[in-house]
Motif scaffolding. Structure first.
Motif, PDB file in Angstrom:
ATOM      1  N   GLN A  80      38.723  89.139  86.711  1.00 58.87           N
ATOM      2  CA  GLN A  80      38.240  88.744  85.401  1.00 58.87           C
ATOM      3  C   GLN A  80      38.971  89.589  84.365  1.00 58.87           C
ATOM      4  O   GLN A  80      39.656  90.558  84.721  1.00 58.87           O
ATOM      5  CB  GLN A  80      36.732  88.970  85.301  1.00 58.87           C
ATOM      6  CG  GLN A  80      36.308  90.408  85.516  1.00 58.87           C
ATOM      7  CD  GLN A  80      34.809  90.549  85.563  1.00 58.87           C
ATOM      8  OE1 GLN A  80      34.070  89.619  85.290  1.00 58.87           O
ATOM      9  NE2 GLN A  80      34.339  91.740  85.920  1.00 58.87           N
ATOM     10  N   GLY A 133      32.475  83.980  85.433  1.00 59.01           N
ATOM     11  CA  GLY A 133      33.536  84.615  84.681  1.00 59.01           C
ATOM     12  C   GLY A 133      34.704  85.113  85.505  1.00 59.01           C
ATOM     13  O   GLY A 133      35.567  85.832  84.996  1.00 59.01           O
ATOM     14  N   GLN A 134      34.746  84.735  86.791  1.00 58.89           N
ATOM     15  CA  GLN A 134      35.819  85.145  87.691  1.00 58.89           C
ATOM     16  C   GLN A 134      36.860  84.023  87.812  1.00 58.89           C
ATOM     17  O   GLN A 134      36.529  82.840  87.748  1.00 58.89           O
ATOM     18  CB  GLN A 134      35.258  85.455  89.084  1.00 58.89           C
ATOM     19  CG  GLN A 134      34.203  86.535  89.108  1.00 58.89           C
ATOM     20  CD  GLN A 134      34.805  87.918  88.998  1.00 58.89           C
ATOM     21  OE1 GLN A 134      35.832  88.216  89.609  1.00 58.89           O
ATOM     22  NE2 GLN A 134      34.162  88.777  88.215  1.00 58.89           N
ATOM     23  N   TYR A 135      38.108  84.436  88.033  1.00 50.34           N
ATOM     24  CA  TYR A 135      39.190  83.470  88.135  1.00 50.34           C
ATOM     25  C   TYR A 135      40.123  83.844  89.284  1.00 50.34           C
ATOM     26  O   TYR A 135      40.183  84.995  89.704  1.00 50.34           O
ATOM     27  CB  TYR A 135      40.000  83.417  86.831  1.00 50.34           C
ATOM     28  CG  TYR A 135      39.146  83.064  85.647  1.00 50.34           C
ATOM     29  CD1 TYR A 135      38.821  81.739  85.369  1.00 50.34           C
ATOM     30  CD2 TYR A 135      38.628  84.065  84.815  1.00 50.34           C
ATOM     31  CE1 TYR A 135      38.019  81.424  84.288  1.00 50.34           C
ATOM     32  CE2 TYR A 135      37.819  83.742  83.733  1.00 50.34           C
ATOM     33  CZ  TYR A 135      37.511  82.423  83.480  1.00 50.34           C
ATOM     34  OH  TYR A 135      36.706  82.101  82.420  1.00 50.34           O
ATOM     35  N   LYS A 168      42.762  87.783  92.135  1.00 51.90           N
ATOM     36  CA  LYS A 168      41.457  87.319  91.667  1.00 51.90           C
ATOM     37  C   LYS A 168      40.862  88.380  90.747  1.00 51.90           C
ATOM     38  O   LYS A 168      41.184  89.561  90.850  1.00 51.90           O
ATOM     39  CB  LYS A 168      40.503  87.080  92.832  1.00 51.90           C
ATOM     40  CG  LYS A 168      40.924  85.973  93.767  1.00 51.90           C
ATOM     41  CD  LYS A 168      39.763  85.476  94.628  1.00 51.90           C
ATOM     42  CE  LYS A 168      39.136  86.565  95.461  1.00 51.90           C
ATOM     43  NZ  LYS A 168      38.011  86.054  96.277  1.00 51.90           N
ATOM     44  N   VAL A 205      41.074  78.662  79.104  1.00 53.65           N
ATOM     45  CA  VAL A 205      41.591  79.765  79.909  1.00 53.65           C
ATOM     46  C   VAL A 205      42.939  79.328  80.470  1.00 53.65           C
ATOM     47  O   VAL A 205      43.043  78.281  81.112  1.00 53.65           O
ATOM     48  CB  VAL A 205      40.617  80.119  81.053  1.00 53.65           C
ATOM     49  CG1 VAL A 205      41.115  81.327  81.826  1.00 53.65           C
ATOM     50  CG2 VAL A 205      39.211  80.370  80.512  1.00 53.65           C
ATOM     51  N   LYS A 210      42.312  84.051  77.369  1.00 56.71           N
ATOM     52  CA  LYS A 210      41.003  83.386  77.330  1.00 56.71           C
ATOM     53  C   LYS A 210      40.590  83.231  75.883  1.00 56.71           C
ATOM     54  O   LYS A 210      40.516  84.223  75.140  1.00 56.71           O
ATOM     55  CB  LYS A 210      39.974  84.173  78.117  1.00 56.71           C
ATOM     56  CG  LYS A 210      38.613  83.484  78.246  1.00 56.71           C
ATOM     57  CD  LYS A 210      37.683  84.263  79.172  1.00 56.71           C
ATOM     58  CE  LYS A 210      36.362  83.530  79.382  1.00 56.71           C
ATOM     59  NZ  LYS A 210      35.469  84.263  80.327  1.00 56.71           N
ATOM     60  N   ASP A 224      36.506  76.208  80.709  1.00 59.00           N
ATOM     61  CA  ASP A 224      35.430  76.870  81.433  1.00 59.00           C
ATOM     62  C   ASP A 224      34.267  77.179  80.497  1.00 59.00           C
ATOM     63  O   ASP A 224      34.213  78.234  79.879  1.00 59.00           O
ATOM     64  CB  ASP A 224      35.953  78.171  82.068  1.00 59.00           C
ATOM     65  CG  ASP A 224      34.903  78.871  82.930  1.00 59.00           C
ATOM     66  OD1 ASP A 224      33.890  78.218  83.287  1.00 59.00           O
ATOM     67  OD2 ASP A 224      35.095  80.053  83.247  1.00 59.00           O
ATOM     68  N   ASN A 237      39.788  72.963  92.395  1.00 65.38           N
ATOM     69  CA  ASN A 237      38.389  73.033  92.798  1.00 65.38           C
ATOM     70  C   ASN A 237      37.895  71.630  93.106  1.00 65.38           C
ATOM     71  O   ASN A 237      37.694  70.808  92.199  1.00 65.38           O
ATOM     72  CB  ASN A 237      37.532  73.634  91.679  1.00 65.38           C
ATOM     73  CG  ASN A 237      37.507  75.145  91.701  1.00 65.38           C
ATOM     74  OD1 ASN A 237      37.561  75.764  92.760  1.00 65.38           O
ATOM     75  ND2 ASN A 237      37.421  75.751  90.528  1.00 65.38           N
ATOM     76  N   GLU A 289      42.397  78.741  88.510  1.00 71.60           N
ATOM     77  CA  GLU A 289      41.134  78.035  88.685  1.00 71.60           C
ATOM     78  C   GLU A 289      39.990  79.014  88.489  1.00 71.60           C
ATOM     79  O   GLU A 289      40.145  80.226  88.684  1.00 71.60           O
ATOM     80  CB  GLU A 289      41.020  77.381  90.063  1.00 71.60           C
ATOM     81  CG  GLU A 289      41.456  75.926  90.095  1.00 71.60           C
ATOM     82  CD  GLU A 289      40.564  74.977  89.311  1.00 71.60           C
ATOM     83  OE1 GLU A 289      39.631  75.446  88.595  1.00 71.60           O
ATOM     84  OE2 GLU A 289      40.779  73.768  89.404  1.00 71.60           O
ATOM     85  N   LYS A 290      38.840  78.475  88.101  1.00 68.48           N
ATOM     86  CA  LYS A 290      37.654  79.308  87.922  1.00 68.48           C
ATOM     87  C   LYS A 290      36.908  79.432  89.244  1.00 68.48           C
ATOM     88  O   LYS A 290      36.879  78.504  90.064  1.00 68.48           O
ATOM     89  CB  LYS A 290      36.743  78.720  86.850  1.00 68.48           C
ATOM     90  CG  LYS A 290      36.314  77.281  87.091  1.00 68.48           C
ATOM     91  CD  LYS A 290      35.574  76.737  85.892  1.00 68.48           C
ATOM     92  CE  LYS A 290      35.229  75.265  86.094  1.00 68.48           C
ATOM     93  NZ  LYS A 290      34.559  74.675  84.898  1.00 68.48           N
TER      94      LYS A 290
END
Length: 345
Positions: free
Chosen positions: A77, A52-54, A75, A326, A340, A321, A102, A47-48
């Protein structure tokens, strides 16, 4: 090194529409290396988190189905991932198939299965209000239910009317079928639909499991399914997922392994899967496909990782995203691969 996939083609829809696609791979990497605190890992979900973080979760331990298997997380990027850490272990039984979600209210939910045998799975859930830094206590999704409620492998879908649909399935005595769990109160309570109408002569073997859902227009919901028939299955709903058409087989090959998809816009959807038309066939290559007509045809098919011999690239999880596809997947049960891809239509 970034690689560029120039995938330009003319795709005719209703005889008039031309579609061109350019896909540029921005990242293709492992989220952890050989120095890992478990022997095996599998069934990741992504999940985002924004900016730009996942977040990626998976189950891991000495071996699938062993009692030490729990739910792990990382967690980060591209190029910068936190070391894997155990996220949840509710008791000394195998944990399975984590799914991130989310929710519209900003909470990040984690669903996962617990149980020695798939037939008797319990579904558990917990949530985070700070992007996965801290979590609520895990509780059973439907207390006392056995066999698997809520999302079995792929993401929950939020419909236009805010109903939550969880793609679910049952595996009992090697007889499989899928259904949808529906929540109209933001995940507080769930009502399961009937299992799908399945022609066992059309789909021999175990059956169908692990749906992947999308909504084309309000009230029209669709699913693709893992099957034992050598091809991906499909079913459609005209009433927000309350009832579903009989399962049909698509032209897409399936090796009886996990698939996932995501809607990009309008009738454009992306699918990640193993294009192998053999029940319990090899779990490679890992392929990305794009459809511009709501999954009827797939003019773009690009191998992301080819594989050979005893390789296993399996169980993808994909999101969209803001201009990027992604996804992550199992890499030989040893690592989790992150990809990505920038999308230009």
């Amino acid at each position: 090194m970034k690689s560029l996939l120039f995938l330009s083609l003319l795709f005719l829809s209703f005889g008039t529409f031309a579609q061109t696609a350019n896909l540029q791979v921005q990242a293709n990497e492992f989220i952890f290396g050989d120095d890992r605190p478990f022997a095996q890992c599998h069934a990741s979900s992504i999940e985002k988190l924004g900016n730009g973080q996942y977040m990626i979760v998976w189950f891991a331990g000495s071996h699938e189905k062993n009692d030490d298997v729990g739910i792990w997380m990382s967690k980060g990027q591209p190029g910068n991932w936190k070391a894997p850490q155990m996220l949840v272990k509710v008791r000394n039984d195998p944990h399975w198939n984590p799914v991130l979600f989310n929710a519209p209210d900003g909470k990040l939910h984690l669903y996962f299965k617990v149980g020695k045998e798939i037939d008797d799975w319990e579904t558990w859930v917990q949530y985070s209000e700070d992007g996965g830094d801290t979590w609520s206590e895990a509780i059973e999704l439907v207390e006392g239910d056995r066999g698997g409620r809520g999302p079995v492998r792929n993401h929950i879908l939020v419909l236009s009317d805010n109903t939550w649909l969880a793609p679910a399935s049952l595996e009992k005595d090697r007889v499989w079928n899928a259904f949808v769990d529906r929540s109209e109160d933001g995940g507080k309570t769930w009502l399961n639909t009937e299992t799908l109408i399945l022609d066992r002569k059309l789909i021999s073997g175990e059956g169908v499991i692990q749906p992947a859902l999308w909504e084309s227009i309000p009230n029209r919901i669709h699913m693709l399914l893992r099957t034992s028939a050598g091809k991906i299955g499909r079913s459609d709903s005209k009433d927000n997922g309350l009832t579903w058409s009989p399962v049909e087989l698509t032209d897409l090959p399936n090796n009886n392994s996990g698939i996932d998809l995501v809607k990009i816009k309008d009738e454009t959807i992306a699918l990640v899967y193993n294009p192998v038309g053999e029940n319990w066939g090899k779990r490679y290559p890992m392929q990305l496909a794009v459809s511009f007509d709501n999954g009827l045809t797939w003019p773009i098919k690009e191998v992301m990782e080819a594989g050979e011999g005893k390789n296993e690239f399996s169980y993808p999880s994909i999101i969209y995203d803001e201009g990027y596809l992604v996804f992550c997947y199992t890499w030989n049960r040893e690592k989790i691969k992150f990809v990505k891809v920038e999308v230009g239509f």
